[in-house]
Design a protein around this motif. Structure first.
Motif, PDB file in Angstrom:
ATOM      1  N   ARG A  16      34.139  35.275  32.683  1.00  0.00           N
ATOM      2  CA  ARG A  16      35.460  35.829  32.983  1.00  0.00           C
ATOM      3  C   ARG A  16      36.375  34.691  33.416  1.00  0.00           C
ATOM      4  NH1 ARG A  16      34.658  39.965  37.594  1.00  0.00           N
ATOM      5  NH2 ARG A  16      33.215  38.349  38.306  1.00  0.00           N
ATOM      6  N   ALA A  20      38.931  32.518  35.560  1.00  0.00           N
ATOM      7  CA  ALA A  20      39.222  32.350  36.986  1.00  0.00           C
ATOM      8  C   ALA A  20      40.275  31.261  37.126  1.00  0.00           C
ATOM      9  CB  ALA A  20      37.956  31.988  37.757  1.00  0.00           C
ATOM     10  N   SER A  79      44.311  35.240  41.423  1.00  0.00           N
ATOM     11  CA  SER A  79      44.082  35.675  40.050  1.00  0.00           C
ATOM     12  C   SER A  79      42.788  36.463  39.874  1.00  0.00           C
ATOM     13  CB  SER A  79      44.092  34.478  39.100  1.00  0.00           C
ATOM     14  OG  SER A  79      43.088  33.538  39.448  1.00  0.00           O
ATOM     15  N   ALA A  80      41.779  36.188  40.704  1.00  0.00           N
ATOM     16  CA  ALA A  80      40.525  36.940  40.582  1.00  0.00           C
ATOM     17  C   ALA A  80      40.764  38.416  40.874  1.00  0.00           C
ATOM     18  CB  ALA A  80      39.473  36.370  41.520  1.00  0.00           C
ATOM     19  N   ALA A  81      41.573  38.695  41.900  1.00  0.00           N
ATOM     20  CA  ALA A  81      41.876  40.086  42.229  1.00  0.00           C
ATOM     21  C   ALA A  81      42.689  40.749  41.119  1.00  0.00           C
ATOM     22  CB  ALA A  81      42.635  40.157  43.556  1.00  0.00           C
ATOM     23  N   ARG A  85      42.624  39.877  37.930  1.00  0.00           N
ATOM     24  CA  ARG A  85      41.666  40.044  36.827  1.00  0.00           C
ATOM     25  C   ARG A  85      40.813  41.291  37.020  1.00  0.00           C
ATOM     26  NH1 ARG A  85      37.359  35.963  37.784  1.00  0.00           N
ATOM     27  NH2 ARG A  85      36.683  37.645  39.171  1.00  0.00           N
ATOM     28  N   ASP A  86      40.461  41.568  38.269  1.00  0.00           N
ATOM     29  CA  ASP A  86      39.583  42.697  38.561  1.00  0.00           C
ATOM     30  C   ASP A  86      40.335  44.007  38.744  1.00  0.00           C
ATOM     31  OD1 ASP A  86      37.491  40.924  38.388  1.00  0.00           O
ATOM     32  OD2 ASP A  86      37.291  40.640  40.543  1.00  0.00           O
ATOM     33  N   GLY A  87      41.653  44.005  38.467  1.00  0.00           N
ATOM     34  CA  GLY A  87      42.397  45.254  38.406  1.00  0.00           C
ATOM     35  C   GLY A  87      43.377  45.524  39.521  1.00  0.00           C
ATOM     36  N   THR A 133      35.875  29.355  35.235  1.00  0.00           N
ATOM     37  CA  THR A 133      35.387  30.672  34.831  1.00  0.00           C
ATOM     38  C   THR A 133      34.380  31.187  35.850  1.00  0.00           C
ATOM     39  OG1 THR A 133      33.724  29.596  33.423  1.00  0.00           O
ATOM     40  CG2 THR A 133      35.725  30.390  32.345  1.00  0.00           C
ATOM     41  N   ASP A 193      27.005  31.307  38.247  1.00  0.00           N
ATOM     42  CA  ASP A 193      27.946  32.415  38.422  1.00  0.00           C
ATOM     43  C   ASP A 193      28.533  32.391  39.824  1.00  0.00           C
ATOM     44  OD1 ASP A 193      29.419  34.721  38.261  1.00  0.00           O
ATOM     45  OD2 ASP A 193      27.709  36.079  38.337  1.00  0.00           O
ATOM     46  N   GLU A 207      32.663  31.435  41.782  1.00  0.00           N
ATOM     47  CA  GLU A 207      34.053  31.046  41.577  1.00  0.00           C
ATOM     48  C   GLU A 207      34.701  30.775  42.915  1.00  0.00           C
ATOM     49  OE1 GLU A 207      36.797  34.167  40.199  1.00  0.00           O
ATOM     50  OE2 GLU A 207      35.149  35.582  40.458  1.00  0.00           O
TER      51      GLU A 207
END
Length: 396
Positions: free
Chosen positions: A190, A192, A244-246, A248-250, A334, A363, A365
């Motif tokens: 994903r 990041a 941006s992670a938040a 990306r997660d909606g 990512t 995995d 970020e």
């Protein structure tokens, strides 16, 4: 070909693993798919190489969110202080900026990389470029090279092949297929630290390339006071990357255009008589909205409320309509890859003993600001130490 230690990938994590193994006295072969090492590292350094962050360790660790517990021992062994000492030992004087970010005084990556490669040469590390890893066959690592297929049998292997962004610099995620074939479970990649796509109206074209300063971005619980840039592609820059992670997660994205003024105070200012001033000049004076902020307000806030209280709330919580994250290959880093459940505490693959993993293949970020590079160095050092111990030298 037989070697004691094979490191695949010559980015920061791989170089650090090779350094630790070489320092321990082991013969190391360092294989890199690109024509030269550390291309993403050099690209990141073009705008000033942010090596690490000078702040309280617990606060530093918290930046890694749900992955902090897994990374704690590695960052305790090779955290911000250790990274500073390591760079200075390579002849690179450092300075700390007002936000705690640590940079070489040259603001470039190339002098540090040259000194680093010289150190590796001194340890006897053998470098091979244009060697693209293809996976394993009959216990040997297989490479496509300009001289044809090469097979390497190693006592230990460290994989440091990067994530799945910036493919032209080497991080293309192509290694995932070989790992799956070896029985290693992987989380989907994903993006990041990426920008967001925005389909701007025509009047915003005049603002392309302009920075958005003095605002606070919000996405769910994530909040950032950093700057962003309006581009023809959307919104980019550190302020956006931090949340941006938040996104990306909606989580919905919004911006506070007046973060240093509470809503009640702002409403009182906006309730004053406007007189002969235009609405834009009135907002500029009373809400301290510069032309870029006013452009965002007109882009996302219309129709603007006439009620001062409602207008104040709109300025303080302006929803940003966007079309999702920028493509993964444009992301700085990512998430996804090899989960810690597939590894021993020493970063050794459970499915393939003797093979260790470091850097963005894992995995985890973190935001920009020194966290990413420090964790790549820390995991590279950790994997190198454990690989050295596997060869019998013990941790160094």
């Amino acid at each position: 070909m037989k070697v004691a230690a094979l490191v695949i990938g010559a980015g920061p994590a791989g170089l650090m693993a090779a350094e630790v193994l070489g320092q321990a006295g082991h013969a190391v072969l360092l294989a890199e798919a690109k024509p030269s090492p550390a291309r993403k590292f050099l690209m990141a350094g073009k705008s000033g190489l942010n090596l690490t962050k000078s702040e309280d360790f617990d606060r530093f660790l918290a930046a890694f969110g749900p992955h902090a517990d897994h990374l704690r021992p590695m960052l305790e062994a090779c955290g911000p202080d250790e990274v500073r000492r390591w760079a200075e030992a390579l002849g690179q004087p450092l300075f700390t900026g007002p936000t705690g970010r640590v940079f070489p005084q040259t603001m470039k990556a190339s002098p540090l990389l040259r000194a680093w490669l010289t150190r590796l040469d001194g340890y006897g590390v053998t470098r091979r470029t244009r060697w693209r890893w293809q996976g394993w066959a009959d216990g040997a690592a297989v490479f496509a090279t300009p001289e044809g297929v090469q097979r390497v049998t190693a006592g230990v292997t460290v994989l440091a092949l990067g994530g799945a962004s910036w493919a032209r610099l080497g991080s293309d995620g192509a290694w995932a297929e070989a790992l799956r074939a070896a029985g290693v479970p992987l989380a989907p990649f994903r993006p990041a630290n990426m920008g967001v796509r925005v389909e701007w109206s025509a009047h915003m074209a005049a603002r392309f390339g302009m920075p958005v300063k003095g605002v606070a971005w919000q996405a769910g619980p994530a909040r950032s006071r950093g700057e962003a840039v309006i581009s023809d592609r959307g919104l980019e820059g550190g302020g956006i990357y931090a949340i941006s992670a938040a996104v990306r997660d909606g989580a919905p994205l919004s911006v506070d255009l007046a973060p240093d003024t509470d809503a009640e105070t702002l409403a009182r200012r906006l309730a004053k008589p406007r007189g002969k001033m235009t609405a834009a000049n009135f907002r500029r004076k009373q809400a301290r909205l510069d032309p870029v902020k006013q452009a965002l307000l007109m882009e996302f806030g219309q129709p603007l409320p006439e009620d001062p209280g409602q207008l104040a709330r709109r300025i303080k919580d302006l929803p940003i309509r966007h079309a999702g994250p920028r493509p993964m290959d444009e992301a700085i880093s990512t998430a996804g890859g090899i989960g810690f459940e597939a590894l021993t505490p020493g970063l050794e693959l459970i499915a393939r003993p003797g093979t260790f993993v470091a850097g963005e293949m894992l995995d985890w970020e973190a935001p920009t600001g020194g966290y990413l590079l420090t964790a790549c160095l820390a995991t590279g050092a950790w994997a190198g130490r454990q690989a050295a111990a596997c060869l019998g030298a013990g941790p160094v």
